[in-house]
Design an enzyme around this catalytic site. Structure first.
Site, PDB file in Angstrom:
ATOM      1  N   ILE A  21     -13.624  -8.322   3.412  1.00 49.95           N
ATOM      2  CA  ILE A  21     -13.609  -9.517   4.271  1.00 49.95           C
ATOM      3  C   ILE A  21     -12.657 -10.576   3.699  1.00 49.95           C
ATOM      4  CG2 ILE A  21     -15.011 -11.412   5.190  1.00 49.95           C
ATOM      5  CD1 ILE A  21     -17.450  -9.472   5.066  1.00 49.95           C
ATOM      6  N   TYR A 154     -30.096  -9.181  -3.511  1.00 51.61           N
ATOM      7  CA  TYR A 154     -29.067  -9.555  -2.526  1.00 51.61           C
ATOM      8  C   TYR A 154     -29.650 -10.534  -1.503  1.00 51.61           C
ATOM      9  CZ  TYR A 154     -25.032  -8.830   0.581  1.00 51.61           C
ATOM     10  OH  TYR A 154     -23.900  -9.001   1.355  1.00 51.61           O
ATOM     11  N   PRO A 192     -14.960  -1.876   1.590  1.00 50.05           N
ATOM     12  CA  PRO A 192     -15.285  -1.034   0.418  1.00 50.05           C
ATOM     13  C   PRO A 192     -16.726  -1.226  -0.059  1.00 50.05           C
ATOM     14  CG  PRO A 192     -13.073  -1.902   0.211  1.00 50.05           C
ATOM     15  CD  PRO A 192     -13.653  -2.558   1.441  1.00 50.05           C
TER      16      PRO A 192
HETATM   17  N1  LIG Z   1     -19.556  -5.604   3.939  1.00 46.96           N
HETATM   18  C1  LIG Z   1     -20.676  -6.046   4.502  1.00 46.96           C
HETATM   19  O1  LIG Z   1     -21.367  -5.303   5.206  1.00 46.96           O
HETATM   20  C2  LIG Z   1     -21.104  -7.477   4.325  1.00 46.96           C
HETATM   21  C3  LIG Z   1     -22.053  -8.009   5.215  1.00 46.96           C
HETATM   22  C4  LIG Z   1     -22.467  -9.318   5.074  1.00 46.96           C
HETATM   23  C5  LIG Z   1     -21.932 -10.104   4.060  1.00 46.96           C
HETATM   24  N2  LIG Z   1     -21.014  -9.560   3.205  1.00 46.96           N
HETATM   25  C6  LIG Z   1     -20.502 -10.434   2.145  1.00 46.96           C
HETATM   26  O2  LIG Z   1     -19.110 -10.631   2.326  1.00 46.96           O
HETATM   27  C7  LIG Z   1     -18.486 -10.876   1.075  1.00 46.96           C
HETATM   28  C8  LIG Z   1     -17.332  -9.897   0.901  1.00 46.96           C
HETATM   29  O3  LIG Z   1     -17.870  -8.581   0.900  1.00 46.96           O
HETATM   30  P1  LIG Z   1     -16.988  -7.289   1.142  1.00 46.96           P
HETATM   31  O4  LIG Z   1     -17.801  -6.360   1.935  1.00 46.96           O
HETATM   32  O5  LIG Z   1     -15.628  -7.673   1.597  1.00 46.96           O
HETATM   33  O6  LIG Z   1     -16.977  -6.724  -0.376  1.00 46.96           O
HETATM   34  P2  LIG Z   1     -15.832  -6.004  -1.247  1.00 46.96           P
HETATM   35  O7  LIG Z   1     -16.564  -5.337  -2.353  1.00 46.96           O
HETATM   36  O8  LIG Z   1     -14.939  -5.205  -0.389  1.00 46.96           O
HETATM   37  O9  LIG Z   1     -15.001  -7.252  -1.824  1.00 46.96           O
HETATM   38  C9  LIG Z   1     -15.593  -8.151  -2.713  1.00 46.96           C
HETATM   39  C10 LIG Z   1     -14.544  -8.704  -3.634  1.00 46.96           C
HETATM   40  O10 LIG Z   1     -15.188  -9.632  -4.532  1.00 46.96           O
HETATM   41  C11 LIG Z   1     -14.590  -9.458  -5.801  1.00 46.96           C
HETATM   42  N3  LIG Z   1     -15.492  -9.928  -6.859  1.00 46.96           N
HETATM   43  C12 LIG Z   1     -16.673  -9.401  -7.253  1.00 46.96           C
HETATM   44  N4  LIG Z   1     -17.151 -10.079  -8.302  1.00 46.96           N
HETATM   45  C13 LIG Z   1     -16.279 -11.063  -8.577  1.00 46.96           C
HETATM   46  C14 LIG Z   1     -16.211 -12.102  -9.540  1.00 46.96           C
HETATM   47  N5  LIG Z   1     -17.174 -12.254 -10.478  1.00 46.96           N
HETATM   48  N6  LIG Z   1     -15.169 -12.948  -9.508  1.00 46.96           N
HETATM   49  C15 LIG Z   1     -14.189 -12.799  -8.588  1.00 46.96           C
HETATM   50  N7  LIG Z   1     -14.174 -11.822  -7.664  1.00 46.96           N
HETATM   51  C16 LIG Z   1     -15.204 -10.960  -7.665  1.00 46.96           C
HETATM   52  C17 LIG Z   1     -14.322  -7.970  -5.905  1.00 46.96           C
HETATM   53  O11 LIG Z   1     -13.349  -7.698  -6.915  1.00 46.96           O
HETATM   54  C18 LIG Z   1     -13.839  -7.644  -4.508  1.00 46.96           C
HETATM   55  O12 LIG Z   1     -12.435  -7.774  -4.391  1.00 46.96           O
HETATM   56  C19 LIG Z   1     -19.580 -10.711   0.018  1.00 46.96           C
HETATM   57  O13 LIG Z   1     -20.097 -11.987  -0.317  1.00 46.96           O
HETATM   58  C20 LIG Z   1     -20.625  -9.892   0.736  1.00 46.96           C
HETATM   59  O14 LIG Z   1     -21.905 -10.085   0.193  1.00 46.96           O
HETATM   60  C21 LIG Z   1     -20.573  -8.273   3.314  1.00 46.96           C
END
Ligand SMILES: NC(=O)c1ccc[n+]([C@@H]2O[C@H](COP(=O)([O-])OP(=O)(O)OC[C@H]3O[C@@H](n4cnc5c(N)ncnc54)[C@H](O)[C@@H]3O)[C@@H](O)[C@H]2O)c1
Length: 255
Positions: A21, A154, A192
């Site tokens: 995202i 979470y 991812p």
């Molecule tokens: N994918 C879903 O279904 C979903 C649904 C609802 C909410 N979200 C939320 O959206 C956000 C993005 O999720 P996503 O699915 O794109 O995940 P993702 O794993 O694809 O990307 C997350 C990114 O955060 C980075 N990250 C993790 N720990 C970190 C740290 N300590 N410092 C800096 N960067 C860090 C990772 O390196 C990665 O690039 C998150 O907060 C997640 O909880 C995701």
């Protein structure tokens, strides 16, 4: 409508911008005319330079759980671009676990990234933007509104982000900082992170279909669909929107 880019002239910092995202948001922001800095742990060492793909993107190493790292990155953004207008707190992790068996260390790790990371992101955003105003967007989840039995950490973290956002919004409003702060609540998004969670289940194909079927509109979201909402919150189009929780879940929590 003039057709002018919706984020023209804005400087944005997107945490978690190396993937999912956050990545989609960074690309959308750039397409809408913003100068974008991606702050992520996963940034390769040689990527502290301009992203070759797109001139409007820069990547800096940021660990959202580390206050010194925030101080360094925000100082670097201001040095390079002279200001900061938008902070998207998108970095997040998920660890599957339930109340009876989850290791305390794992619980704390989720809260460190998802809650302390967002708290620090808001703090550094407010300090940087309080003279000129701006927009903070915190990525929570439907897990900040409804619970899931095996996502205790979470769920706790995303619920915390929901109310942390309102506290920051009210603080900034009271001080007349001109800073808005809102949370975004997606359901399953094909990133991812989502793929890793699905791959960890007994029957990934079945899980993926079951999750899609649980969404009233019958599918999971694409990251760009979430990014489009974040563009709205980052832009001046949402200038009266603060302390709000914007649900984007294909109807999941409407049931
Ligand atoms: N994918 C879903 O279904 C979903 C649904 C609802 C909410 N979200 C939320 O959206 C956000 C993005 O999720 P996503 O699915 O794109 O995940 P993702 O794993 O694809 O990307 C997350 C990114 O955060 C980075 N990250 C993790 N720990 C970190 C740290 N300590 N410092 C800096 N960067 C860090 C990772 O390196 C990665 O690039 C998150 O907060 C997640 O909880 C995701």
């Amino acid at each position: 409508m003039t057709g002018a880019p919706r984020l023209a002239g804005k400087v944005a910092l997107v945490t978690g911008g190396a993937s999912g995202i956050g990545r989609a948001t960074a690309l959308r922001f750039a397409a809408h005319g913003a100068q974008v800095v991606i702050g992520d742990l996963a940034v390769a060492e040689n990527a502290s330079e301009r992203d070759a793909e797109q001139d409007a993107l820069t990547s800096l190493v940021l660990d959202v759980t580390n206050e010194a790292s925030w101080a360094r990155v925000v100082e670097e953004v201001e040095r390079r671009f002279g200001k900061l207008d938008v902070v998207v707190n998108g970095a997040g992790i998920v660890v599957v676990g339930d109340v009876e068996t989850m290791e305390l260390e794992a619980f704390r790790r989720v809260l460190a990234v998802n809650v302390e990371g967002v708290f620090l992101g808001c703090r550094y955003a407010v300090r940087a933007m309080k003279e000129s105003g701006g927009s903070i967007v915190n990525i929570s989840s439907v897990s900040g509104i409804i619970g899931t039995p095996n996502l205790v950490a979470y769920d706790a973290s995303k619920g915390a982000v929901r109310l942390l956002t309102k506290s920051v919004a009210l603080y900034c409003a009271k001080r007349r900082y001109g800073i808005r702060c809102n949370s975004v609540h997606p359901t399953f998004v094909d990133t991812p992170m989502f793929k890793r969670v699905v791959a960890g289940t007994r029957d990934p194909e079945w899980t993926k279909n079951a999750l899609a079927a649980a969404v009233p509109i019958g599918r999971v979201a694409q990251p760009e669909e979430i990014a489009d909402l974040i563009v709205y919150l980052a832009s001046d189009e949402s200038k009266f929107v603060t302390g709000s929780e914007l649900v984007i879940d294909g109807g999941l929590t409407a049931q």
